[in-house]
Design an enzyme around this catalytic site. Structure first.
Site, mmCIF file in Angstrom:
data_model
loop_
_atom_site.group_PDB
_atom_site.id
_atom_site.type_symbol
_atom_site.label_atom_id
_atom_site.label_comp_id
_atom_site.label_asym_id
_atom_site.label_seq_id
_atom_site.Cartn_x
_atom_site.Cartn_y
_atom_site.Cartn_z
ATOM 1 C CG ASP A 67 -1.836 1.164 1.301
ATOM 2 O OD1 ASP A 67 -2.414 1.466 0.256
ATOM 3 O OD2 ASP A 67 -1.971 1.770 2.362
ATOM 4 C CB THR A 115 -1.908 5.779 -1.822
ATOM 5 O OG1 THR A 115 -1.938 4.364 -1.886
ATOM 6 C CG2 THR A 115 -3.033 6.252 -0.967
ATOM 7 C CB THR A 116 0.766 3.155 -5.680
ATOM 8 O OG1 THR A 116 0.498 2.416 -4.503
ATOM 9 C CG2 THR A 116 2.130 2.788 -6.184
ATOM 10 C CG ASP A 129 -6.772 0.759 0.226
ATOM 11 O OD1 ASP A 129 -6.927 1.693 1.027
ATOM 12 O OD2 ASP A 129 -5.688 0.452 -0.275
#
Length: 560
Positions: free
Chosen positions: A68, A101-102, A409
């Site tokens: 994550d 988020t990545t 998520d």
């Protein structure tokens, strides 16, 4: 006559403290770009279904194993100020939409890397920023045209949507269970709120989905991941206060209190002087009568279960056991709120203010169960639970923690779609469509703005490129083929002569095999809000970092 330079024989004037380090101008900008590149490289390999995991040691010696983006960057200790602000991006993205988020870090890093040639050729940062902002507006309008509206209750489409989110995670082996749980939990917690407001007002949203407060994830080590479930109600880790109390009740009447069922102690230290022996007995009697009165006020409403956030004295337990009432004490406020929401009860603050409508009757079954060494109270089969508990079982704590992160998520993704029911194709299809669209639009621009505008289009390709890279296929061949597919869609429309039309090309990369597939048939969709937020955050942060031309470190501490 005043001289222009320093007076002859005079030394250099020091304005800043000698210990202060200062980087200025182009060197500062290039340093920032390199820092952003370093951060993006840390998590580049964690994008897509073929992603790698990172193992991080925290200062206390504990380990975190995750892919994550937000979690990795939260644990990494960085010293460069720009790298820190990049890490903040991923945290903001996680709080705002819970996914991507990545992608946001990789995109922001690529935007800055693509700005490097312009900085080196002395193009002013504000010119680059202006070009970037133009490109952002164009990219958002392309996304609007690509979007597809979905029905929240269309289970097949929603399932494929959540799968595209969890497919990249560690728990992808148990995808079906996870997807099912995320959908169930969010649709349980979602409730409609009638709001008097204008139709276009952002804050007059019709749905309220408070996952943090009302969808509690309870991790119980042991068992296997197949045993995970979303309860149609709530559970908490407490045992009944008295051994003689009932441990299974069907259709219970539930009373919730946040008042202690014991004799009131003074707020501060209280001293009582007693001169007569009788007075001591009277005092004890008054205490007993006070507790008895409270219990009688409760018993008058014939509840089956009494739950309080404070203590329950032995005497009160005795009265309850005699009246065949099950009691729980010292329940957390958050748990009490969840029970109230699930069973339809109202939390009462004083026993003399209890009314019949405060009693919760929405629960179908109350049961105490022992899992491992602990006792858990289950309130299940609720009629309309607007709160739920998600039970996670798994081999070890590390596995459970990672699964919890993945599930949160997934729940955020479902929540986003409930709020804004529009989808965009996944697998790098949206990014490639934006990239090709920006290239076409960039050709109409003139002057120095064109370079930065086209650079955003090139930067967008980093997502399909990284997906192909993580699959281990030929990156150049795959990305070129994908670009050709999207460009062909534009050419077809130009050939047909329909100028106003927009080519809906949903081709992207299958993150598992690296083949080109049509995302419409493959069923990989992503929430509109996540994609938009990712692109906005990436471009805006790149603009902000490019406008920094001076880094001063070692500045004065506050309070001196």
């Amino acid at each position: 006559m005043a001289s222009a330079g320093p007076m002859p024989g005079m030394g250099q004037v020091m304005v800043l403290n000698a210990k202060t380090q200062r980087t200025q101008g182009r060197k500062a900008q290039l340093d920032n770009i390199n820092a952003a590149r370093a951060v993006a490289d840390i998590i580049r390999s964690t994008l897509g279904p073929r992603s790698m995991l990172k193992m991080l040691l925290d200062p206390m010696g504990g380990i975190v194993i995750t892919n994550d983006g937000n979690c990795i960057l939260r644990e990494v200790d960085v010293s460069h100020p720009t790298a820190k602000s990049m890490i903040e991006l991923s945290r903001a993205q996680d709080e705002e939409v819970g996914d991507g988020t990545t992608s946001v870090i990789i995109l922001a890093g690529e935007m800055l890397i693509n700005a490097e040639p312009f900085v080196r050729t002395n193009i002013h940062p504000t010119v680059i920023v202006r070009g970037y902002n133009y490109a952002l507006q164009e990219a958002l309008s392309i996304c609007e045209k690509l979007a597809l509206v979905v029905d929240v209750h269309d289970t097949v489409r929603m399932t494929s949507l959540v799968q595209s989110c969890i497919g990249t995670k560690f728990s992808s082996r148990w995808n079906d269970i996870m997807v099912d749980m995320a959908l169930k939990a969010v649709l349980t917690v979602a409730r409609e709120i009638p709001t008097p407001g204008s139709v276009n007002d952002v804050y007059s949203q019709k749905m309220e989905v408070d996952i943090k407060r009302y969808a509690k994830v309870e991790k119980i080590p042991g068992g296997e991941i197949g045993d995970c479930a979303v309860l149609k109600g709530v559970m908490f880790n407490k045992d009944v206060t008295h051994s003689k109390m009932r441990r299974r009740i069907e259709n219970p009447r539930i009373l919730l209190l946040d008042t202690p069922l014991e004799y009131k102690k003074g707020e501060s230290q209280t001293n009582v002087e007693i001169t007569d022996e009788e007075d001591w007995n009277t005092l004890l009697k008054m205490e007993e009568e006070y507790v008895e009165n409270m219990c009688m006020e409760i018993i008058a409403f014939k509840p089956d279960i009494v739950i309080t956030e404070k203590g329950v004295s032995d005497l009160a337990q005795h009265y309850f056991a005699k009246a065949d009432i099950t009691a729980f004490r010292r329940l957390r406020k958050t748990d009490n709120n969840r029970v109230a929401r699930a069973t339809g009860a109202t939390i009462v603050s004083r026993t003399d203010e209890i009314r019949e409508e405060d009693i919760g009757t929405g629960c179908g079954l109350f049961e105490m169960r022992k899992i491992g060494e602990e006792y858990f109270a289950f309130f299940e089969e609720c009629k309309e639970p607007k709160a739920c508990t998600v039970i996670l079982r798994g081999g070890s704590k590390d596995v459970l923690n990672e699964i919890e992160r993945n599930l949160l998520d997934a729940m955020q993704v479902v929540r986003n779609v409930v709020f804004d029911p529009r989808l965009l194709p996944g697998g790098g299809a949206t990014e490639m469509a934006v990239s090709v669209g920006l290239r076409k639009a960039g050709l109409k621009l003139e002057g120095i703005q064109q370079g930065p505008f086209l650079a955003v289009g090139e930067a967008m390709e980093v997502i399909p490129r990284t997906l192909a890279q993580n699959c281990g296929v030929s990156v150049i061949r795959t990305v070129t083929q994908l670009r050709a597919k999207h460009a062909a869609a534009y050419e077809e429309i130009e050939k047909n002569g329909s100028d106003g039309a927009f080519p809906k090309c949903n081709w992207g990369i299958d993150g598992t095999t690296g083949q080109l597939v049509d995302m419409e048939q493959f069923g990989i969709w992503e929430p509109f809000s996540v994609k938009i937020q990712t692109i906005k955050t990436a471009v805006e942060s790149a603009c902000m970092i490019l406008r920094i031309d001076d880094i001063v470190s070692g500045s004065k501490k506050k309070g001196y």
